[in-house]
Motif scaffolding. Structure first.
Motif, PDB file in Angstrom:
ATOM      1  N   GLU A   1       0.805  -1.219   0.000  1.00  0.00           N
ATOM      2  CA  GLU A   1       0.000   0.000   0.000  1.00  0.00           C
ATOM      3  C   GLU A   1       0.846   1.280   0.000  1.00  0.00           C
ATOM      4  N   PHE A   2       2.121   1.178   0.253  1.00  0.00           N
ATOM      5  CA  PHE A   2       2.961   2.376   0.247  1.00  0.00           C
ATOM      6  C   PHE A   2       4.377   2.006  -0.165  1.00  0.00           C
ATOM      7  N   LYS A   3       5.137   3.027  -0.586  1.00  0.00           N
ATOM      8  CA  LYS A   3       6.475   2.808  -1.124  1.00  0.00           C
ATOM      9  C   LYS A   3       7.484   3.739  -0.457  1.00  0.00           C
ATOM     10  N   VAL A   4       8.751   3.452  -0.696  1.00  0.00           N
ATOM     11  CA  VAL A   4       9.845   4.222  -0.110  1.00  0.00           C
ATOM     12  C   VAL A   4      10.198   5.369  -1.041  1.00  0.00           C
TER      13      VAL A   4
ATOM     14  N   PRO B   1      -2.181  -0.013  11.876  1.00  0.00           N
ATOM     15  CA  PRO B   1      -3.432  -0.008  11.101  1.00  0.00           C
ATOM     16  C   PRO B   1      -3.460   1.122  10.079  1.00  0.00           C
ATOM     17  N   TRP B   2      -4.326   0.985   9.084  1.00  0.00           N
ATOM     18  CA  TRP B   2      -4.630   2.045   8.145  1.00  0.00           C
ATOM     19  C   TRP B   2      -5.933   2.723   8.563  1.00  0.00           C
TER      20      TRP B   2
ATOM     21  N   PRO C   1      -9.475  -2.563   2.942  1.00  0.00           N
ATOM     22  CA  PRO C   1     -10.377  -3.379   3.767  1.00  0.00           C
ATOM     23  C   PRO C   1     -10.218  -3.035   5.249  1.00  0.00           C
ATOM     24  N   GLU C   2     -11.315  -3.098   5.973  1.00  0.00           N
ATOM     25  CA  GLU C   2     -11.261  -2.841   7.403  1.00  0.00           C
ATOM     26  C   GLU C   2     -10.342  -3.847   8.088  1.00  0.00           C
ATOM     27  N   GLY C   3      -9.503  -3.358   8.983  1.00  0.00           N
ATOM     28  CA  GLY C   3      -8.568  -4.228   9.674  1.00  0.00           C
ATOM     29  C   GLY C   3      -7.269  -4.454   8.930  1.00  0.00           C
ATOM     30  N   LYS C   4      -7.141  -3.867   7.743  1.00  0.00           N
ATOM     31  CA  LYS C   4      -5.908  -4.002   6.968  1.00  0.00           C
ATOM     32  C   LYS C   4      -4.772  -3.319   7.707  1.00  0.00           C
TER      33      LYS C   4
ATOM     34  N   THR D   1       0.672   4.851  -1.887  1.00  0.00           N
ATOM     35  CA  THR D   1       0.323   4.635  -3.289  1.00  0.00           C
ATOM     36  C   THR D   1      -1.109   4.176  -3.488  1.00  0.00           C
ATOM     37  N   ASN D   2      -1.768   3.746  -2.438  1.00  0.00           N
ATOM     38  CA  ASN D   2      -3.154   3.292  -2.589  1.00  0.00           C
ATOM     39  C   ASN D   2      -4.043   4.478  -2.924  1.00  0.00           C
TER      40      ASN D   2
END
Length: 487
Positions: free
Chosen positions: A123-126, A212-213, A182-185, A174-175
């Protein structure tokens, strides 16, 4: 700009030394092949270039900066080799662990050939790293196209490291916002640090973090259109808001601002800091549109504008009265220091000593200067013991040498003992200054104070006057509130 024709060739020369011997991937075809194989100690900087420069003249610290940074070296700047800034700092380079420390007892507190690799979930990058690092040019799926600092890679060479070495890593989410997670991701980050210990063995340390997100609700996304295009109301229950670490954010902001000074004019960097602060307050403060008096910041954000105010006035962004070597020195030390030390550099600490009670922290403000008090200022690079006018006159009259004035003698000794404690645990060793009010060296304190009382103030007021045209923290906050609540 371009006024000194030898500056750029000198920078390129020292940079070429770092690239040839370090792990930045610029050392020819063989070096690139090794880098492509992955982050390995054999491709890292296996040496560290430390520079101890003590001179009243320029020695080229600015030009040597990239070589020192790429190899994880140390930078110490002083006026004379006879000062403790040099002598004690050099001795502390070779500090050892206590004998009772498991596995490390008696070993040097340094390591070599260090590399750092960062792995993330999808979901994310450096975006990059800021600190004493050199890129290993390792491309991966978690490398963002947006580069911050040393970007375009997820692995860096750190060269020489010690327990206090700190690197700032920046990420890019990046998402897309239109696709809620999704919930809890949960998100995952793993730091792989490999280095050669002082005992000759290679160690690999894996540090894995998860969290968490938070998804922005559809109602919050539609908020601007539902109220006629005005700014959306703050989300008072946002987990992002309650998890904000203002101390770490201030240090990350400072490193980013300092990094931008390498390619931008300091005035442009100051405007960028201002715009970033306004955007942050507009998003997370509680207020009614176009009503500055309703502006409120949650406790998680309350100190952040104050940090930015002092950062704007610091030697990192204000080059007046700093030589090129001094500016390079201050900025490099900031880029490799931990959060606690970096905050002291951004907003120095001030202690007040008086007969009214025990030492206590006081505001970094002109109103804290009083004739009957002693102030202890810690800017990280300087430790200043400042005697008020009355205290200085008592000391000159040698009252502290009389037995009936033992309390006054204790008052004089207390800040000096505390200053020594500060200097005993610090690297580089700070310069120690003892000064009196209205004397020349008092400038080291007065330059750091919030100018709430200046030569333009009406009615004088309590405290010492600061001769400056800079705005005070109160005026700074008033402008910030006015701009943040604009619809």
């Amino acid at each position: 700009k371009n006024a000194e024709p030898l500056h750029q060739p000198a920078c390129e020369y020292y940079a070429s030394l770092a690239h040839k011997r370090g792990g930045s991937g610029g050392g020819g075809k063989g070096s690139k092949d090794k880098t492509a194989a992955g982050a390995n100690p054999s491709t890292a900087a296996l040496h560290a270039v430390d520079v101890f420069a003590c001179s009243l003249d320029q020695v080229g610290m600015l030009e040597m900066g990239e070589l020192i940074e790429a190899t994880g070296g140390l930078m110490v700047l002083g006026d004379s080799f006879g000062q403790s800034v040099f002598k004690e700092s050099l001795r502390r380079v070779f500090r050892r662990y206590e004998d009772d420390v498991p596995q490390d007892g008696g070993q040097l507190q340094m390591a070599f050939g260090a590399t750092l690799e960062v792995l993330t979930s999808r979901e994310f990058k450096v975006s990059g790293a800021i600190g004493p690092v050199a890129s290993l040019n390792k491309k991966s799926q978690n490398v963002s196209d947006i580069e911050v600092g040393k970007g375009g890679t997820n692995a860096w060479s750190l060269g020489g490291i010690d327990p206090s070495t700190t690197v700032a890593i920046y990420f890019d989410i990046t998402n897309p916002g239109t696709t809620p997670l999704p919930e809890g991701k949960r998100r995952f980050i793993q730091f792989l640090t490999r280095y050669q210990h002082a005992n000759g063995r290679t160690r690999l340390r894996a540090t894995t973090l998860c969290g968490p997100w938070h998804n922005v609700t559809q109602q919050q996304q539609q908020a601007p259109s539902s109220i006629g295009g005005q700014a959306p109301p703050p989300d008072n229950n946002s987990p992002v808001k309650f998890s904000f670490d203002q101390e770490a954010a201030a240090v990350l902001m400072a490193r980013l601002a300092v990094q931008r000074t390498e390619t931008e004019d300091p005035a442009d960097v100051l405007r960028w800091v201002d715009r970033s602060l306004i955007r942050l307050c507009s998003k997370f403060a509680d207020y009614q549109p176009d009503n500055p008096s309703s502006f409120r910041l949650a406790p998680q954000f309350s100190l952040f504008p104050q940090f930015m105010f002092h950062l704007r006035r610091s030697q990192f962004l204000q080059l007046f009265n700093s030589s090129p070597d001094e500016a390079a020195y201050y900025r490099y030390v900031l880029s490799m220091s931990n959060t606690t030390n970096s905050l002291v550099m951004i907003q120095p600490t001030l202690l007040s000593y008086s007969f009214q009670g025990p030492p206590q922290p006081t505001m970094l403000d002109a109103t804290s200067v009083r004739p009957d008090t002693i102030l202890l200022l810690d800017t990280f690079f300087h430790v200043v013991v400042f005697h008020g006018e009355t205290v200085a006159s008592w000391r000159e009259a040698k009252y502290h040498e009389q037995e009936e004035h033992a309390a006054f003698r204790s008052l004089l000794e207390a800040p000096q003992a505390d200053a020594q404690m500060i200097m005993d645990s610090r690297f580089p060793v700070p310069r120690y200054i003892v000064c009196d009010q209205h004397k020349s060296e008092a400038r080291f304190l007065m330059a750091k104070l919030n100018p709430s009382v200046t030569h333009n103030s009406e009615g004088g007021g309590v405290g010492a006057q600061v001769f400056t045209d800079d705005v005070s923290l109160r005026v700074f906050m008033e402008h910030l509130m006015n701009l943040s609540v604009q619809s």
